[in-house]
Design a protein around this motif. Structure first.
Motif, PDB file in Angstrom:
ATOM      1  N   TYR A  23       0.841  -1.199   0.000  1.00 55.32           N
ATOM      2  CA  TYR A  23       0.000   0.000   0.000  1.00 55.32           C
ATOM      3  C   TYR A  23       0.878   1.251   0.000  1.00 55.32           C
ATOM      4  O   TYR A  23       0.590   2.225  -0.671  1.00 55.32           O
ATOM      5  CB  TYR A  23      -0.905   0.005   1.221  1.00 55.32           C
ATOM      6  N   SER A  24       1.936   1.203   0.794  1.00 55.71           N
ATOM      7  CA  SER A  24       2.828   2.354   0.861  1.00 55.71           C
ATOM      8  C   SER A  24       4.215   1.919   1.299  1.00 55.71           C
ATOM      9  O   SER A  24       4.412   0.838   1.864  1.00 55.71           O
ATOM     10  CB  SER A  24       2.289   3.408   1.836  1.00 55.71           C
ATOM     11  N   ASP A  32       3.958  -0.961   4.245  1.00 57.43           N
ATOM     12  CA  ASP A  32       2.592  -1.178   4.722  1.00 57.43           C
ATOM     13  C   ASP A  32       1.868  -1.997   3.662  1.00 57.43           C
ATOM     14  O   ASP A  32       1.731  -1.537   2.533  1.00 57.43           O
ATOM     15  CB  ASP A  32       1.909   0.171   4.949  1.00 57.43           C
ATOM     16  N   TYR A  74      13.098   6.158   6.134  1.00 57.83           N
ATOM     17  CA  TYR A  74      13.620   6.828   7.323  1.00 57.83           C
ATOM     18  C   TYR A  74      15.146   6.781   7.298  1.00 57.83           C
ATOM     19  O   TYR A  74      15.738   5.872   6.729  1.00 57.83           O
ATOM     20  CB  TYR A  74      13.144   6.128   8.599  1.00 57.83           C
ATOM     21  N   PHE A 105      11.890  10.685   9.722  1.00 53.97           N
ATOM     22  CA  PHE A 105      11.090  10.481   8.516  1.00 53.97           C
ATOM     23  C   PHE A 105      11.678  11.253   7.342  1.00 53.97           C
ATOM     24  O   PHE A 105      12.045  12.420   7.456  1.00 53.97           O
ATOM     25  CB  PHE A 105       9.659  10.945   8.788  1.00 53.97           C
ATOM     26  N   HIS A 164       7.618   3.692   3.299  1.00 50.70           N
ATOM     27  CA  HIS A 164       8.102   4.822   4.094  1.00 50.70           C
ATOM     28  C   HIS A 164       9.618   4.732   4.180  1.00 50.70           C
ATOM     29  O   HIS A 164      10.164   3.644   4.395  1.00 50.70           O
ATOM     30  CB  HIS A 164       7.530   4.775   5.519  1.00 50.70           C
ATOM     31  N   ILE A 169       7.176   9.410   2.260  1.00 50.64           N
ATOM     32  CA  ILE A 169       6.259   8.290   2.122  1.00 50.64           C
ATOM     33  C   ILE A 169       5.770   8.243   0.681  1.00 50.64           C
ATOM     34  O   ILE A 169       5.531   9.279   0.069  1.00 50.64           O
ATOM     35  CB  ILE A 169       5.067   8.423   3.106  1.00 50.64           C
ATOM     36  N   GLU A 207      -0.270   9.021   7.125  1.00 52.70           N
ATOM     37  CA  GLU A 207       0.375   7.820   7.635  1.00 52.70           C
ATOM     38  C   GLU A 207       1.727   8.054   8.270  1.00 52.70           C
ATOM     39  O   GLU A 207       2.248   7.188   8.946  1.00 52.70           O
ATOM     40  CB  GLU A 207       0.554   6.823   6.486  1.00 52.70           C
ATOM     41  N   THR A 208       2.321   9.223   8.031  1.00 45.87           N
ATOM     42  CA  THR A 208       3.674   9.472   8.513  1.00 45.87           C
ATOM     43  C   THR A 208       3.778   9.245  10.005  1.00 45.87           C
ATOM     44  O   THR A 208       2.980   9.781  10.779  1.00 45.87           O
ATOM     45  CB  THR A 208       4.085  10.915   8.198  1.00 45.87           C
ATOM     46  N   GLN A 209       4.770   8.457  10.408  1.00 44.33           N
ATOM     47  CA  GLN A 209       5.002   8.197  11.819  1.00 44.33           C
ATOM     48  C   GLN A 209       6.239   8.957  12.271  1.00 44.33           C
ATOM     49  O   GLN A 209       7.275   8.918  11.620  1.00 44.33           O
ATOM     50  CB  GLN A 209       5.189   6.691  12.045  1.00 44.33           C
ATOM     51  N   TYR A 210       6.109   9.631  13.393  1.00 46.43           N
ATOM     52  CA  TYR A 210       7.195  10.422  13.955  1.00 46.43           C
ATOM     53  C   TYR A 210       7.688   9.715  15.212  1.00 46.43           C
ATOM     54  O   TYR A 210       6.923   9.480  16.139  1.00 46.43           O
ATOM     55  CB  TYR A 210       6.709  11.840  14.270  1.00 46.43           C
TER      56      TYR A 210
END
Lengths: 116, 113
Positions: free
Chosen positions: A29-30, A91, A34, A44, A32, A47, B100-103
């Motif tokens: 789905y996505s 995700d 980091y 971050f 991310h 995304i 959705e961004t997680q910090y």
């Protein structure tokens, strides 16, 4: 299912470019991205949602190939501050709704070292 | 500082003791996550809250681990009868409801002797 990152480590001189890859065996789905420096929390970067869009963040950009279930992070004209470990988090989303599940599975990371 | 905060930052305990960690998310973030990270690995998902409801919990998570978020604000993670294998960095992250961004917070480093 943990995504696979490659390479595991890379050493660059300032100004050089690098590509970090993240592959999944399942539809995503996505993705991310980091960056984590030693002893610090992951920070971050960006995304990417399914749809194959490419994003940019200063000299760092990323792409997401939904069909191949892969994402790549591009670092151009690297700076010393880019050093750290880069993680992708994936995700899978909910199969029944197609929405994000908000549960990330992270790869083992790619250690990037930029030297003068 | 308006980021995610965690307390304590470091904890050393003896095997068999109970420990509790606290996480204060970014204000108005309704999602809160706990992760565990060991050396050379990425963060491993433990559990996730939306407001005060615990919606997901890793199937790999031992029954010795429990988490709460009683008022939908801060959260606590308790480990009972700690084992040496519990030694790790415990990370908390939060995200707003519309993205959705997680910090991530700075983490609590646990060492079980």
């Amino acid at each position: 299912q943990q995504p696979v990152q490659s390479p595991q480590a890379v050493i660059l001189r300032e100004g050089e470019d690098a590509v970090i890859n993240c592959s999944s065996s399942k539809a995503l789905y996505s993705v991310h991205w980091y960056r984590q420096k030693h002893g610090e929390a992951p920070v971050f970067l960006m995304i990417l949602l399914k749809g194959g869009e490419q994003k940019g963040h200063e000299k760092i950009s990323a792409s997401f190939n939904e069909k191949k279930q892969q994402s790549s992070l591009y670092l151009t004209a690297s700076q010393l501050s880019y050093s750290g470990t880069y993680f992708c988090g994936t995700d899978l989303g909910f199969a029944y709704s197609g929405a994000g599940s908000y549960q990330l599975t992270f790869g083992k990371g790619t250690k990037l070292s930029v030297i003068p | 500082d308006t980021g995610v905060s965690q307390d304590p930052r470091h904890k050393i305990t003896k095997r068999g003791q109970n420990v509790t960690f606290r996480c204060d998310p970014i204000s108005e973030h309704n999602r809160l996550y706990w992760y565990r990270q060991t050396l050379g690995q990425g963060p491993e998902f433990l559990t996730y809250f939306q407001n005060e409801a615990q919606l997901e919990k890793s199937r790999l998570l031992s029954d010795r681990f429990s988490a709460e978020r009683p008022k939908g604000s801060f959260s606590t993670l308790e480990i009972q009868r700690t084992e040496q294998g519990d030694s790790a960095m415990y990370l908390c992250a939060s995200s707003p409801g519309v993205e959705e961004t997680q910090y991530f917070g700075p983490g609590t480093r646990l060492l079980v002797l």
